[in-house]
Design a protein around this motif. Structure first.
Motif, PDB file in Angstrom:
ATOM      1  N   ALA A 246       0.911  -1.205  -0.002  1.00  0.00           N
ATOM      2  CA  ALA A 246       0.031   0.164  -0.190  1.00  0.00           C
ATOM      3  C   ALA A 246       0.985   1.130   0.087  1.00  0.00           C
ATOM      4  N   THR A 247       1.931   1.097   0.303  1.00  0.00           N
ATOM      5  CA  THR A 247       2.908   2.240   0.395  1.00  0.00           C
ATOM      6  C   THR A 247       4.065   2.154  -0.622  1.00  0.00           C
ATOM      7  N   ALA A 248       3.884   1.571  -1.606  1.00  0.00           N
ATOM      8  CA  ALA A 248       4.769   1.468  -2.991  1.00  0.00           C
ATOM      9  C   ALA A 248       4.961   2.862  -3.553  1.00  0.00           C
ATOM     10  N   PRO A 249       6.187   3.172  -3.500  1.00  0.00           N
ATOM     11  CA  PRO A 249       6.400   4.676  -4.353  1.00  0.00           C
ATOM     12  C   PRO A 249       5.686   4.859  -5.611  1.00  0.00           C
ATOM     13  N   ASP A 250       5.936   3.631  -6.289  1.00  0.00           N
ATOM     14  CA  ASP A 250       5.432   3.664  -7.755  1.00  0.00           C
ATOM     15  C   ASP A 250       3.854   3.264  -8.070  1.00  0.00           C
ATOM     16  N   LEU A 251       3.107   3.259  -6.837  1.00  0.00           N
ATOM     17  CA  LEU A 251       1.739   2.818  -6.855  1.00  0.00           C
ATOM     18  C   LEU A 251       0.757   3.652  -7.565  1.00  0.00           C
ATOM     19  N   ALA A 252      -0.001   3.142  -8.678  1.00  0.00           N
ATOM     20  CA  ALA A 252      -0.896   3.706  -9.355  1.00  0.00           C
ATOM     21  C   ALA A 252      -2.058   3.070  -9.847  1.00  0.00           C
ATOM     22  N   ILE A 253      -3.236   3.562  -9.783  1.00  0.00           N
ATOM     23  CA  ILE A 253      -4.371   2.738 -10.056  1.00  0.00           C
ATOM     24  C   ILE A 253      -4.974   3.055 -11.309  1.00  0.00           C
ATOM     25  N   LYS A 254      -4.380   4.217 -12.073  1.00  0.00           N
ATOM     26  CA  LYS A 254      -4.783   4.549 -13.745  1.00  0.00           C
ATOM     27  C   LYS A 254      -3.749   5.019 -14.377  1.00  0.00           C
ATOM     28  N   ASP A 255      -3.889   4.833 -15.581  1.00  0.00           N
ATOM     29  CA  ASP A 255      -2.915   5.467 -16.542  1.00  0.00           C
ATOM     30  C   ASP A 255      -3.581   6.424 -17.451  1.00  0.00           C
ATOM     31  N   TRP A 256      -3.392   7.909 -17.063  1.00  0.00           N
ATOM     32  CA  TRP A 256      -4.044   8.887 -17.660  1.00  0.00           C
ATOM     33  C   TRP A 256      -5.505   8.877 -16.945  1.00  0.00           C
ATOM     34  N   ASP A 257      -6.263   8.807 -18.057  1.00  0.00           N
ATOM     35  CA  ASP A 257      -7.837   8.808 -17.398  1.00  0.00           C
ATOM     36  C   ASP A 257      -8.382   7.286 -17.565  1.00  0.00           C
ATOM     37  N   VAL A 258      -7.493   6.220 -17.832  1.00  0.00           N
ATOM     38  CA  VAL A 258      -7.895   5.039 -17.922  1.00  0.00           C
ATOM     39  C   VAL A 258      -7.547   4.240 -16.594  1.00  0.00           C
ATOM     40  N   TYR A 259      -8.443   3.519 -15.966  1.00  0.00           N
ATOM     41  CA  TYR A 259      -8.246   2.685 -14.771  1.00  0.00           C
ATOM     42  C   TYR A 259      -7.668   1.423 -14.996  1.00  0.00           C
ATOM     43  N   LEU A 260      -6.712   0.999 -14.265  1.00  0.00           N
ATOM     44  CA  LEU A 260      -6.086  -0.087 -14.528  1.00  0.00           C
ATOM     45  C   LEU A 260      -6.561  -1.426 -13.925  1.00  0.00           C
TER      46      LEU A 260
END
Length: 412
Positions: free
Chosen positions: A49-63
């Motif tokens: 949960a604390t990963a520095p590269d954590l992301a749930i979307k790429d631009w406007d598209v949710y991953l």
């Protein structure tokens, strides 16, 4: 319009799950729960949960389509994720399962509060000396689960749930959150090392253990103050006693996850038709006082499969600003709902409206526009029965005038 009232094949592709864990050990200590999700076709991506590269979307598209958060005392999320981003994730129509512990950080509490659930004070735990699971009173047992066919199924039965963690309350401002699991009247929430006072004491039925939230866009969230409830330890816990019954955690958590991830309680509306009585052609306009047949198909998603929805309280309204006609749709137990109505003696632009909101089910909010016109000049009846006395008086007056004229002209 609800986000999940789409094609069944499209819905089956919503299988990407992100599991945010602030302790990598959760992957093994909660493996039974995660394996049950995998067996139901979900593709789980595990991340700190604390990963520095954590992301749930790429631009406007949710991953990802769904997110599971098992977090204890982490101060904040890593990368570009925070409480606001997760709330936007839910606002976009995705699902969230949030489980925390009694020392949850302010950011996790803020996220829960935005969903309409207020956790108790830091360090507090739920205690019930009359329904305790262990001698240390660190865990309780409860059977106060919400009775709902849409959430738990028609044949769902499970033993008491063992709960170790923090209680919460539903915000009085929230109209979307409901209590799925509560405590007995003898339970209370307090800090174990501090004196208990009556002021602001969370106790009895007000202490909520598991809350369910369904947004107006039909996105769903589950909020609970116990990560241990999903653990292998409590899944296999024995309640003791003569029968040595097993705890109902596994069954309860499985059913709650099915509801949260839209495997259950999803309504699909399709094949709306309306036409004049005795005809089949669907028109874009009707005449005042016409008789109309209206029908629609509604299916229910149960354990990943579509079945005919059975209910007797679905209504359709014929509205122009306000409802002019409201009729109850009659089911045929095969998913078809139909009714017959008469167009009101008012012309203008109308809508057929179905607005269906029931606990545990996705909301239906659909409308179809039609026009209503008055009679044309050649469509009125030529002779009206109520006007016969007036017709008779007119002809009698003409006959009398002719007789009077005859006598006046030809008689002296």
């Amino acid at each position: 319009m609800a986000n999940f009232q789409g094609d069944a094949e499209v819905m089956n592709r919503f299988r990407r799950v992100l599991a945010l864990l602030d302790d990598t050990a959760f992957k093994s200590t909660h493996s039974v729960f995660f394996n049950s999700l995998s067996s139901r076709g979900y593709h789980i991506t595990y991340s700190a949960a604390t990963a520095p590269d954590l992301a749930i979307k790429d631009w406007d598209v949710y991953l990802y389509d769904k997110i599971i958060i098992f977090a204890t005392d982490m101060p904040e999320f890593g990368g570009a994720v925070d409480a606001t981003a997760l709330l936007e994730f839910v606002d976009a129509g995705h699902d969230l399962l949030l489980a925390v512990e009694s020392n949850a950080s302010d950011e996790l509490r803020e996220l829960a509060a935005d969903l309409g659930v207020d956790f108790d004070l830091k360090g507090s735990i739920i205690t019930d000396h009359f329904n305790r699971y262990d001698k240390q009173h660190a865990a309780i047992m409860t059977s106060n689960a919400l009775e709902s066919k849409a959430i738990f199924g028609s044949s769902h039965k499970h033993g008491p749930v063992v709960y170790r963690g923090m209680a919460a309350s539903i915000s009085p401002r929230s109209t979307l959150a409901v209590k799925a699991l509560t405590t007995a009247e003898t339970a209370y929430s307090a800090h174990p090392s501090k004196a208990v006072s009556d002021s602001n004491l969370l106790a009895g039925g007000e202490a909520t253990l598991v809350s369910l939230v369904q947004g107006r866009n039909n996105a769903r969230a589950v909020v609970t103050g116990s990560i241990a409830m999903f653990s292998n330890e409590l899944f296999s816990a024995s309640l003791g006693g003569p029968s040595d019954a097993k705890a109902g955690n596994e069954a309860f958590c499985t059913e709650v996850s099915k509801w949260c991830f839209h495997e259950r309680g999803v309504l699909l509306l399709s094949n709306m038709t309306h036409h004049l009585l005795g005809q089949q052609e669907q028109l874009s306009w009707y005449r005042v006082r016409d008789e109309i047949d209206f029908s629609v198909n509604i299916q229910e998603r149960v354990d990943g499969r579509w079945q005919p929805f059975k209910a007797k309280d679905v209504q359709v309204e014929f509205t122009m600003l306000d409802p002019h006609v409201r009729a109850t749709l009659q089911p045929d137990n095969k998913g078809l709902f139909s009714t017959r109505m008469k167009v009101p003696d008012v012309y203008g632009v109308f809508k057929f409206v179905i607005s269906y909101h029931r606990l545990g089910y996705t909301s239906i909010e659909e409308s179809w526009q039609v026009s209503v016109r008055p009679f044309k000049h050649n469509e009125y009846e030529r002779f009206l029965l109520p006007a016969y006395p007036y017709y008779a008086s007119a002809f009698s007056m003409m006959a009398g005038f002719c007789l009077l004229s005859f006598f006046f002209l030809y008689h002296k």
